[in-house]
Motif scaffolding. Structure first.
Motif, PDB file in Angstrom:
ATOM      1  N   LEU A 474       1.604   2.553   8.951  1.00  0.00           N
ATOM      2  CA  LEU A 474       1.837   2.311   7.539  1.00  0.00           C
ATOM      3  C   LEU A 474       3.191   1.651   7.303  1.00  0.00           C
ATOM      4  CD1 LEU A 474       1.010   2.629   4.587  1.00  0.00           C
ATOM      5  CD2 LEU A 474       1.884   4.977   4.666  1.00  0.00           C
ATOM      6  N   PHE A 475       4.220   2.169   7.985  1.00  0.00           N
ATOM      7  CA  PHE A 475       5.575   1.624   7.854  1.00  0.00           C
ATOM      8  C   PHE A 475       5.598   0.166   8.333  1.00  0.00           C
ATOM      9  CE2 PHE A 475      10.088   1.450   9.583  1.00  0.00           C
ATOM     10  CZ  PHE A 475      10.667   1.265   8.334  1.00  0.00           C
ATOM     11  N   PHE A 476       4.950  -0.101   9.455  1.00  0.00           N
ATOM     12  CA  PHE A 476       4.866  -1.467   9.998  1.00  0.00           C
ATOM     13  C   PHE A 476       4.167  -2.393   9.007  1.00  0.00           C
ATOM     14  CE2 PHE A 476       2.094  -4.509  12.328  1.00  0.00           C
ATOM     15  CZ  PHE A 476       3.089  -5.343  12.846  1.00  0.00           C
ATOM     16  N   SER A 477       3.114  -1.912   8.383  1.00  0.00           N
ATOM     17  CA  SER A 477       2.353  -2.724   7.433  1.00  0.00           C
ATOM     18  C   SER A 477       3.194  -3.074   6.216  1.00  0.00           C
ATOM     19  CB  SER A 477       1.091  -1.980   6.992  1.00  0.00           C
ATOM     20  OG  SER A 477       0.296  -1.644   8.121  1.00  0.00           O
ATOM     21  N   MET A 478       4.032  -2.139   5.784  1.00  0.00           N
ATOM     22  CA  MET A 478       4.919  -2.412   4.648  1.00  0.00           C
ATOM     23  C   MET A 478       5.962  -3.473   5.005  1.00  0.00           C
ATOM     24  SD  MET A 478       5.523   1.499   3.285  1.00  0.00           S
ATOM     25  CE  MET A 478       6.775   1.011   2.072  1.00  0.00           C
ATOM     26  N   GLU A 479       6.616  -3.302   6.158  1.00  0.00           N
ATOM     27  CA  GLU A 479       7.680  -4.233   6.560  1.00  0.00           C
ATOM     28  C   GLU A 479       7.122  -5.623   6.881  1.00  0.00           C
ATOM     29  OE1 GLU A 479      10.687  -3.651   6.209  1.00  0.00           O
ATOM     30  OE2 GLU A 479      10.841  -1.471   6.124  1.00  0.00           O
ATOM     31  N   ALA A 480       5.845  -5.676   7.273  1.00  0.00           N
ATOM     32  CA  ALA A 480       5.228  -6.967   7.588  1.00  0.00           C
ATOM     33  C   ALA A 480       5.129  -7.856   6.363  1.00  0.00           C
ATOM     34  CB  ALA A 480       3.847  -6.749   8.208  1.00  0.00           C
ATOM     35  N   GLN A 481       5.125  -7.241   5.158  1.00  0.00           N
ATOM     36  CA  GLN A 481       4.986  -8.023   3.929  1.00  0.00           C
ATOM     37  C   GLN A 481       6.329  -8.369   3.291  1.00  0.00           C
ATOM     38  OE1 GLN A 481       1.925  -7.064   1.127  1.00  0.00           O
ATOM     39  NE2 GLN A 481       0.811  -5.757   2.590  1.00  0.00           N
ATOM     40  N   ALA A 501      -1.289  -4.100  11.793  1.00  0.00           N
ATOM     41  CA  ALA A 501      -1.097  -3.766  10.382  1.00  0.00           C
ATOM     42  C   ALA A 501      -2.407  -3.285   9.756  1.00  0.00           C
ATOM     43  CB  ALA A 501      -0.587  -4.982   9.626  1.00  0.00           C
ATOM     44  N   THR A 502      -2.258  -2.534   8.688  1.00  0.00           N
ATOM     45  CA  THR A 502      -3.428  -2.041   7.942  1.00  0.00           C
ATOM     46  C   THR A 502      -3.284  -2.485   6.493  1.00  0.00           C
ATOM     47  OG1 THR A 502      -4.745  -0.066   7.456  1.00  0.00           O
ATOM     48  CG2 THR A 502      -2.352   0.164   7.324  1.00  0.00           C
ATOM     49  N   PRO A 503      -4.362  -2.774   5.788  1.00  0.00           N
ATOM     50  CA  PRO A 503      -4.267  -3.230   4.389  1.00  0.00           C
ATOM     51  C   PRO A 503      -3.681  -2.145   3.487  1.00  0.00           C
ATOM     52  CG  PRO A 503      -6.423  -3.731   5.311  1.00  0.00           C
ATOM     53  CD  PRO A 503      -5.747  -2.807   6.276  1.00  0.00           C
ATOM     54  N   LEU A 504      -2.810  -2.557   2.560  1.00  0.00           N
ATOM     55  CA  LEU A 504      -2.194  -1.635   1.606  1.00  0.00           C
ATOM     56  C   LEU A 504      -2.874  -1.774   0.249  1.00  0.00           C
ATOM     57  CD1 LEU A 504       1.556  -2.398   2.500  1.00  0.00           C
ATOM     58  CD2 LEU A 504       0.203  -0.428   3.272  1.00  0.00           C
ATOM     59  N   ASP A 505      -2.824  -0.708  -0.539  1.00  0.00           N
ATOM     60  CA  ASP A 505      -3.404  -0.769  -1.882  1.00  0.00           C
ATOM     61  C   ASP A 505      -2.532  -1.638  -2.785  1.00  0.00           C
ATOM     62  OD1 ASP A 505      -5.341   0.945  -0.954  1.00  0.00           O
ATOM     63  OD2 ASP A 505      -4.359   2.746  -1.738  1.00  0.00           O
ATOM     64  N   SER A 506      -1.194  -1.468  -2.645  1.00  0.00           N
ATOM     65  CA  SER A 506      -0.266  -2.269  -3.450  1.00  0.00           C
ATOM     66  C   SER A 506       1.072  -2.396  -2.703  1.00  0.00           C
ATOM     67  CB  SER A 506      -0.045  -1.627  -4.829  1.00  0.00           C
ATOM     68  OG  SER A 506       0.668  -0.404  -4.676  1.00  0.00           O
ATOM     69  N   PHE A 507       1.845  -3.432  -3.080  1.00  0.00           N
ATOM     70  CA  PHE A 507       3.156  -3.659  -2.436  1.00  0.00           C
ATOM     71  C   PHE A 507       4.103  -4.239  -3.476  1.00  0.00           C
ATOM     72  CE2 PHE A 507       6.235  -6.504  -0.489  1.00  0.00           C
ATOM     73  CZ  PHE A 507       6.822  -5.686   0.461  1.00  0.00           C
ATOM     74  N   THR A 518       1.603   1.570  -1.961  1.00  0.00           N
ATOM     75  CA  THR A 518       0.659   2.699  -2.058  1.00  0.00           C
ATOM     76  C   THR A 518      -0.450   2.492  -1.050  1.00  0.00           C
ATOM     77  OG1 THR A 518      -0.580   1.550  -3.794  1.00  0.00           O
ATOM     78  CG2 THR A 518       1.113   3.110  -4.506  1.00  0.00           C
ATOM     79  N   TYR A 519      -0.872   3.639  -0.492  1.00  0.00           N
ATOM     80  CA  TYR A 519      -1.937   3.597   0.514  1.00  0.00           C
ATOM     81  C   TYR A 519      -2.782   4.853   0.337  1.00  0.00           C
ATOM     82  CZ  TYR A 519      -4.241   3.649   5.083  1.00  0.00           C
ATOM     83  OH  TYR A 519      -5.187   3.684   6.089  1.00  0.00           O
ATOM     84  N   ASN A 520      -4.089   4.646   0.114  1.00  0.00           N
ATOM     85  CA  ASN A 520      -5.008   5.774  -0.140  1.00  0.00           C
ATOM     86  C   ASN A 520      -4.494   6.640  -1.279  1.00  0.00           C
ATOM     87  OD1 ASN A 520      -6.785   4.957   1.820  1.00  0.00           O
ATOM     88  ND2 ASN A 520      -6.006   6.393   3.381  1.00  0.00           N
ATOM     89  N   GLY A 521      -3.913   5.967  -2.281  1.00  0.00           N
ATOM     90  CA  GLY A 521      -3.459   6.699  -3.455  1.00  0.00           C
ATOM     91  C   GLY A 521      -2.095   7.340  -3.314  1.00  0.00           C
TER      92      GLY A 521
END
Length: 757
Positions: A474-481, A501-507, A518-521
């Motif tokens: 999750l942390f990696f997915s956030m920093e990737a954006q 990376a995994t898809p995020l709900d919002s960034f 946000t991820y899974n609420g």
């Protein structure tokens, strides 16, 4: 190596002199025998319309000239040089062709030396031990000496005549006058001995002196040329790093071509154990490459598609295909060779004084020879005619300025070559000479002391963390954006571990604070301490203490948290290079005072300075501030070397007395710098200074012995000891001493090759 042109049409360097643009080119020179020859070529060319500057390196046999192509052509430059008995090669020549010409010239000199020696030996025996034993002895010596003088020694007379036509004199003048006078005098006494017999004098002949002098001088020149050839061995080693042939795929056909036939865009096939022939990008396959010839690093570097390969490096294991991007004179290896060649051909400041001395040396010697002859005849009369003649000949022979001319350039050639072999590229002789005076070294921080690439150095997670792997994803997915440089460092850290990376709900990016997603609420945060406190997130004490300690070590602390509490703290910093502290210690042990300059904040500067043991540092500086600091140290009487790697260092590099660029830095920094370190390793700075000290010490030794030799030997040759001891120097011994002096200077310079730096 491909074609190394005498004039590289694609790399012509344009210099503005008095609002004119001059082309700078380097030409090989043929026919020089002494420093006065080099001085004659220089002075003739400098008076030529359209020539801004001309410098001849006697040891390197090269001419570096700046000329206006609108006013004078290379062909006209050649005609000017040919008028005084020399030649320059203006046609395109490969290094192999140049070496072949030199080998042929050396073979010709060797042949003449051997034949002259074979003919001189019986002349010496007859003249020294049986000069009156045989009635035909003088005629026999005349027959044997004539080919030595007129064939083996022809070059001296031709050169002297061409110089005389322009009212100039050089070593050829001294040798031609001394041997010519002795030979004509001996022929006269052989053909018409009654002239002196009728006056109660012996009709002496000096064929043995003529033959032995020429044989010794030729032997000395041969040994000197052999030794000078070894002084440029660094170029040959670099040339040998590129293969002669290469496999190229064109369409579906693999063909074997000469390396100079490779074209941009060609697909080159490289097998294990082969040297890379051109600079290019890996198109297929992966391998490990030995790049020690460039970086000095012993460990092979992994190369995958998209990575760059450099000519001269060695493919270790894998088979790869690369697309040629730079060929011939454009490759990194060719650039290095060109730098070394230009540096070896450049002149140190001390050489300018030597050139002036060499320019007036031969005329002064001619005057001394005439005074010697006059003094013997005035104070001794006709009874001392023989001694007068022998002393005059000895003065002319022993005073050859060869050793003086070789003293500086041979040391520079060996020093520059030694530097190249150790990954220290010296742009010009002036930088090499000035470096020995350096007592203060300024180091830029980023990219010089540190790697210049922020990376994750520490990771501290909260205790008893559950689902750690999922949180890391999750942390990696956030920093990737995120586009922030610190986020890029964290992204690279996990990417190298194969993280996906995994898809995020919002960034959302929060300027100056961090990011949220946000991820899974669930809501997650990544950023500084201020962000977490603003959002009311709890900070465990052990994470807070860890962050404080990391910040004291000049590291940036990034927190990762969910909506309730901090989960981890990451430290991002620009790591100090592994050899930085060792390099700085080596400089300090060499007696250098170290200063660190940076545009970074004071806290970071203080932490880095503490870790590498630098007592003097300045922080939060602009590029102009760095240049001003260089001037400040210079105003205090310090000789300053600036070491940097970036565009922001260029101004300070240009201001410093000696400028040193890190080889993995920007092209701008390397263009400005007088010395480039191929390895981004600060231990090389101390080596460069030690090399300069050793080279300058060798130059001083060479100049001392060259001057000392002439100061002592010329009076002895003139006969100052004769009234007190009856000792008179034989012209044959003078010839041997002259040859030995040149060889000894070159040999002393070659000692640099074994010097421990």
């Amino acid at each position: 190596m491909g074609r190394i042109f005498v004039i590289d049409k694609t790399m012509k360097e344009m210099a503005t002199v008095k609002d004119k643009k001059f082309t700078k080119a380097t030409f090989p020179v043929e026919g020089m025998t002494c420093a006065s020859c080099a001085n004659s070529i220089q002075s003739m060319l400098r008076t030529r319309e359209g020539v801004a500057e001309a410098d001849v390196n006697f040891a390197g046999k090269t001419l570096q000239v700046a000329y206006d192509e609108r006013e004078v052509s290379p062909a006209q430059l050649r005609e000017t040089v040919q008028e005084i008995g020399f030649d320059i090669l203006i046609e395109e020549k490969t290094q192999e062709e140049l070496e072949e010409r030199q080998a042929q010239a050396l073979a010709k000199l060797k042949r003449k030396t051997i034949i002259a020696g074979v003919l001189a030996l019986p002349v010496f025996v007859l003249g020294m031990f049986f000069h009156s034993a045989f009635a035909w002895g003088n005629w026999a010596m005349l027959i044997l000496t004539a080919p030595v003088l007129l064939w083996a020694g022809q070059r001296f007379f031709v050169g002297a005549w061409l110089q005389a036509k322009h009212f100039r004199a050089n070593m050829d003048t001294l040798v031609a006058l001394s041997t010519g006078i002795a030979f004509v005098f001996s022929v006269f006494n052989t053909v018409y001995p009654e002239f002196f017999i009728s006056r109660g004098l012996m009709p002496h002949v000096y064929y043995e002196a003529v033959a032995v002098i020429i044989a010794f001088i030729l032997l000395g020149k041969y040994l000197e040329e052999n030794a000078k050839d070894r002084s440029s061995s660094a170029i040959k080693k670099l040339m040998g790093l590129q293969p002669k042939t290469v496999r190229v795929l064109r369409g579906n056909t693999e063909m074997k071509l000469k390396v100079e036939e490779v074209q941009l865009g060609d697909r080159v096939v490289l097998l294990p154990g082969e040297r890379v022939p051109v600079d290019g990008e890996v198109a297929a396959g992966s391998t490990y490459v030995d790049e020690s010839m460039l970086s000095g690093e012993p460990l092979p570097v992994q190369k995958n598609p998209g990575d760059t390969l450099y000519a001269g490096t060695i493919n270790q294991k894998g088979s790869v295909q690369l697309v040629a991007q730079k060929t011939g004179g454009e490759t990194m290896l060719a650039h290095i060779i060109r730098l070394v060649q230009e540096a070896q051909g450049s002149k140190a400041p001390v050489q300018k004084l030597v050139d002036k001395i060499a320019g007036i040396f031969v005329p002064v010697v001619l005057v001394i020879a005439l005074l010697t002859l006059a003094a013997w005849l005035v104070f001794g009369g006709e009874a001392y005619l023989t001694e007068a003649l022998l002393s005059t000949i000895s003065v002319l022979v022993i005073a050859c300025p060869c050793a003086l001319g070789l003293a500086t350039p041979t040391a520079i050639m060996v020093g520059v070559g030694r530097g190249a072999e150790n990954g220290i590229l010296i742009k010009d002789a002036e930088s090499l000479e000035h470096a020995h005076k350096v007592n203060a070294v300024i180091l830029d921080k980023t990219g010089t002391i540190t790697l210049g690439k922020p990376s994750v150095t520490d990771v501290v997670w909260a205790q008893d963390m559950a689902a750690k792997e999922q949180l890391e994803t999750l942390f990696f997915s956030m920093e990737a954006q995120s586009e922030h440089p610190i986020a890029q460092a964290i992204y690279n850290f996990y990417k190298e571990k194969g993280q996906q990376a995994t898809p995020l709900d919002s960034f959302n990016s929060l300027t100056g604070l961090g990011i949220e997603a946000t991820y899974n609420g669930e809501r997650y945060l990544a950023g500084n301490e201020k962000l977490l406190r603003q959002q009311g997130v709890a900070l465990p004490e052990h994470l807070l203490q860890a962050a404080r300690q990391l910040q004291e070590d000049a590291k940036t602390a990034i927190f990762f948290a969910d909506g309730a509490q901090a989960l981890a703290v990451f430290a991002v910093s620009d790591p100090i290079k592994p050899a930085a502290a060792e390099g700085i210690k080596a400089m300090q042990e060499a007696g250098l005072e170290i200063y660190m300059l940076t545009g970074d904040n004071r806290q970071t500067a203080e932490a880095v300075a503490r870790q590498v043991a630098v007592a003097h540092y300045q922080a939060e500086l602009l590029p102009t501030d760095k240049a001003d600091f260089v001037k400040k140290l210079q105003a205090e009487g310090k000789v300053v070397a600036m070491v940097g790697d970036g565009i922001n260092d260029a101004q300070a590099l240009a201001t410093a007395d000696v400028s040193i660029a890190m080889g993995q830095g920007t092209d701008v920094a390397m263009e400005v710098a007088g010395i480039t370190l191929m390895r981004s390793d600060l231990t090389q700075v101390a080596k460069a200074v030690k090399l300069s000290r050793a080279t300058v010490q060798t130059i001083h030794q060479n100049l001392f012995w060259a001057f000392f030799y002439n100061v002592i030997c010329i009076p002895v040759a003139a006969g100052v000891l004769f009234p007190f001891t009856g000792f008179l120097l034989s012209p044959m011994v003078a010839g041997a001493a002259m040859a030995l002096s040149s060889v000894s200077v070159v040999a002393n310079s070659l000692r640099l090759r074994a010097k421990n730096i």
